[in-house]
Design a protein around this motif. Structure first.
Motif, short mmCIF file in Angstrom:
data_model
loop_
_atom_site.label_atom_id
_atom_site.label_comp_id
_atom_site.label_asym_id
_atom_site.label_seq_id
_atom_site.Cartn_x
_atom_site.Cartn_y
_atom_site.Cartn_z
N SER A 1 30.18 2.66 27.45
CA SER A 1 29.19 2.42 26.41
C SER A 1 28.22 3.59 26.29
CB SER A 1 28.41 1.13 26.70
OG SER A 1 29.28 0.01 26.70
N LEU A 2 27.80 4.13 27.41
CA LEU A 2 26.87 5.26 27.39
C LEU A 2 27.51 6.49 26.75
CD1 LEU A 2 25.17 4.95 30.91
CD2 LEU A 2 24.21 4.35 28.68
N ILE A 3 28.79 6.69 27.01
CA ILE A 3 29.49 7.81 26.39
C ILE A 3 29.53 7.66 24.88
CG2 ILE A 3 31.75 8.92 26.16
CD1 ILE A 3 32.21 8.28 29.13
N THR A 4 29.86 6.46 24.42
CA THR A 4 29.91 6.22 22.97
C THR A 4 28.52 6.31 22.35
OG1 THR A 4 31.86 4.79 23.23
CG2 THR A 4 30.60 4.56 21.20
N VAL A 5 27.52 5.75 23.03
CA VAL A 5 26.14 5.81 22.53
C VAL A 5 25.69 7.27 22.41
CG1 VAL A 5 23.74 5.34 23.12
CG2 VAL A 5 25.45 3.53 23.31
N LYS A 6 26.03 8.08 23.40
CA LYS A 6 25.66 9.50 23.36
C LYS A 6 26.25 10.17 22.13
CE LYS A 6 27.92 12.57 25.55
NZ LYS A 6 28.61 13.42 26.55
N ARG A 7 27.51 9.90 21.87
CA ARG A 7 28.17 10.50 20.71
C ARG A 7 27.52 10.05 19.40
NH1 ARG A 7 34.04 9.26 23.36
NH2 ARG A 7 34.30 11.23 24.50
N VAL A 8 27.20 8.76 19.34
CA VAL A 8 26.58 8.23 18.13
C VAL A 8 25.20 8.85 17.91
CG1 VAL A 8 25.58 6.16 17.09
CG2 VAL A 8 27.86 6.05 18.11
N LEU A 9 24.41 8.95 18.97
CA LEU A 9 23.05 9.48 18.82
C LEU A 9 23.07 10.97 18.46
CD1 LEU A 9 21.12 7.72 21.72
CD2 LEU A 9 21.14 7.15 19.29
N ILE A 10 23.95 11.74 19.11
CA ILE A 10 24.03 13.17 18.79
C ILE A 10 24.51 13.35 17.35
CG2 ILE A 10 25.19 15.34 19.32
CD1 ILE A 10 25.29 14.49 22.23
N GLY A 11 25.54 12.59 16.96
CA GLY A 11 26.03 12.68 15.59
C GLY A 11 24.99 12.22 14.57
N LEU A 12 24.24 11.18 14.93
CA LEU A 12 23.20 10.68 14.03
C LEU A 12 22.08 11.71 13.87
CD1 LEU A 12 22.12 8.22 12.41
CD2 LEU A 12 20.95 7.50 14.50
N ALA A 13 21.68 12.32 14.98
CA ALA A 13 20.62 13.33 14.90
C ALA A 13 21.06 14.55 14.09
CB ALA A 13 20.20 13.75 16.31
N ALA A 14 22.26 15.05 14.40
CA ALA A 14 22.74 16.24 13.70
C ALA A 14 23.00 15.95 12.22
CB ALA A 14 24.02 16.75 14.37
N GLY A 15 23.72 14.85 11.96
CA GLY A 15 24.01 14.50 10.57
C GLY A 15 22.77 14.13 9.79
N GLY A 16 21.82 13.44 10.47
CA GLY A 16 20.60 13.04 9.79
C GLY A 16 19.72 14.22 9.41
N LEU A 17 19.49 15.11 10.36
CA LEU A 17 18.65 16.28 10.08
C LEU A 17 19.28 17.15 9.00
CD1 LEU A 17 17.54 17.25 13.70
CD2 LEU A 17 16.15 16.17 11.92
N ALA A 18 20.58 17.40 9.14
CA ALA A 18 21.25 18.23 8.14
C ALA A 18 21.28 17.54 6.78
CB ALA A 18 22.68 18.53 8.60
N GLY A 19 21.48 16.22 6.78
CA GLY A 19 21.54 15.49 5.52
C GLY A 19 20.21 15.43 4.81
#
Length: 265
Positions: A73-91
Motif C-alpha cells: 500500500s505504501l508503494i502504491t500511495v507513494k506513486r500516487v502522491l508523486i504522480g499527483l504532485a507532478a501532474g498537478g503542478l504541471a497541469g
C-alpha cells in the motif's frame, strides 16, 4: 452521528451481507463457484493470511500478511502522491499559461482536448513500450493522466471567471497583471481543489492499471498474481484496501479544501 454517515454505514453493511448471501448460494453450486465468490469466513481465515506467501514464501500468518499489504500500500500511495504532485503542478501551470493567453489557447487547447478524450488505460501499452516496467514509467504515466485533468479544469475555470468582478477591477484602475493575480487566480482556487478531488479518484485507477501490467511491487502486483491463481478472496481484500485508501485521501482533500477556501462566502 449524522444521517449521512448512517446511510453510508448501512450501505456498507448491505454490501457485506449481499456478498455473504451470494457466497452461500455459490457454495451450493459446486467447488468452482465457491472459489469465485468465497464467504467472508474464508476470506478472513484463508485469503488474508495467505498474503504472507508474498514475503519470501512464508506460511500463512496474519503478521506477514499485514506487512505485505501495508508495504504494498505504501508503494502504491507513494506513486500516487508523486504522480499527483507532478501532474498537478504541471497541469495548474499549463492551464494558467494557456488560459490567460488567447493565442496559446487557440493553438494548444484543441490538442489538449484530443488528449483528454483518449482513454488513459489505452495508453498503458504505449508507456510500457517506452519505459518497460521501470518505476519512472509508472509515475510518468500517472502524472500524464492527472496533468490532462488539471489543465482542462484550469482552462475552463479561467474561461468561466466572473466577468463582473474583472470589469469592476478594471474600473478601479487594475492592470492586467493585477487582475490575473488578485481576481482570476483566487477565483479558480475552488476549481483547483475540485480538480484535485477528481484527479485523486482517477489516480488510483491509473496507478492500479500501471502496476497491473508492469510493476514488480505494489497493490497492482498483488492483484495480478492473485488473479492468475484465481484467489478471489485476496482480490476482494485488495479492493477493500483501495476503498479505504480512497476514502482517507478524499477526506484529507475535503478538509484541506474547506480550510483553504474558508474565506469564500
Amino acid at each position: 452521528m449524522g444521517t449521512k454517515h448512517v446511510k453510508k454505514i448501512l450501505a456498507a453493511v448491505g454490501l457485506v451481507v449481499f456478498w455473504q448471501i451470494a457466497a452461500l448460494i455459490a457454495r451450493s453450486g459446486g467447488e468452482y463457484a465457491a472459489v469465485l465468490v468465497p464467504t467472508w469466513g474464508k476470506v478472513l481465515t484463508e485469503s488474508l493470511p495467505g498474503f504472507a506467501a508474498f514475503r519470501g514464501g512464508a506460511l500463512p500468518n496474519y503478521g506477514d500478511a499485514l506487512y505485505v499489504l501495508l508495504s504494498s500500500s505504501l508503494i502504491t500511495v507513494k506513486r500516487v502522491l508523486i504522480g499527483l504532485a507532478a501532474g498537478g503542478l504541471a497541469g495548474v501551470a499549463t492551464g494558467i499559461i494557456i488560459g490567460l493567453w488567447p493565442v496559446l489557447r487557440a493553438m494548444l487547447y484543441p490538442i489538449i482536448r484530443i488528449l483528454r478524450n483518449i482513454p488513459l488505460l489505452a495508453l498503458i501499452a504505449l508507456f510500457l513500450v517506452w519505459f518497460g516496467g521501470e518505476e519512472r514509467g509508472i509515475i510518468i504515466y500517472i502524472a500524464f493522466g492527472l496533468w490532462i485533468i488539471y489543465t482542462t479544469n484550469i482552462i475552463e475555470a479561467i474561461d468561466n471567471a466572473d466577468r463582473i468582478r474583472i470589469n469592476f477591477a478594471r474600473t478601479l484602475g487594475a492592470r492586467n497583471m493585477d487582475i490575473y493575480t488578485n481576481v482570476i487566480l483566487p477565483m479558480i482556487v475552488p476549481n483547483i481543489i475540485n480538480a484535485t478531488k477528481v484527479a485523486l479518484g482517477v489516480a488510483w485507477a491509473i496507478a492500479l492499471g500501471g502496476e497491473f501490467l508492469a510493476a514488480q511491487d505494489g497493490l497492482g502486483r498483488l492483484l495480478i498474481v492473485s488473479q492468475q491463481y484465481m484467489e478471489t478472496g485476496r482480490m476482494l481484500i485488495i479492493l477493500i484496501v483501495f476503498i479505504v485508501l480512497t476514502a482517507i485521501f478524499s477526506w484529507v482533500v475535503k478538509v484541506a479544501g474547506n480550510r483553504i477556501t474558508r474565506w469564500m462566502p
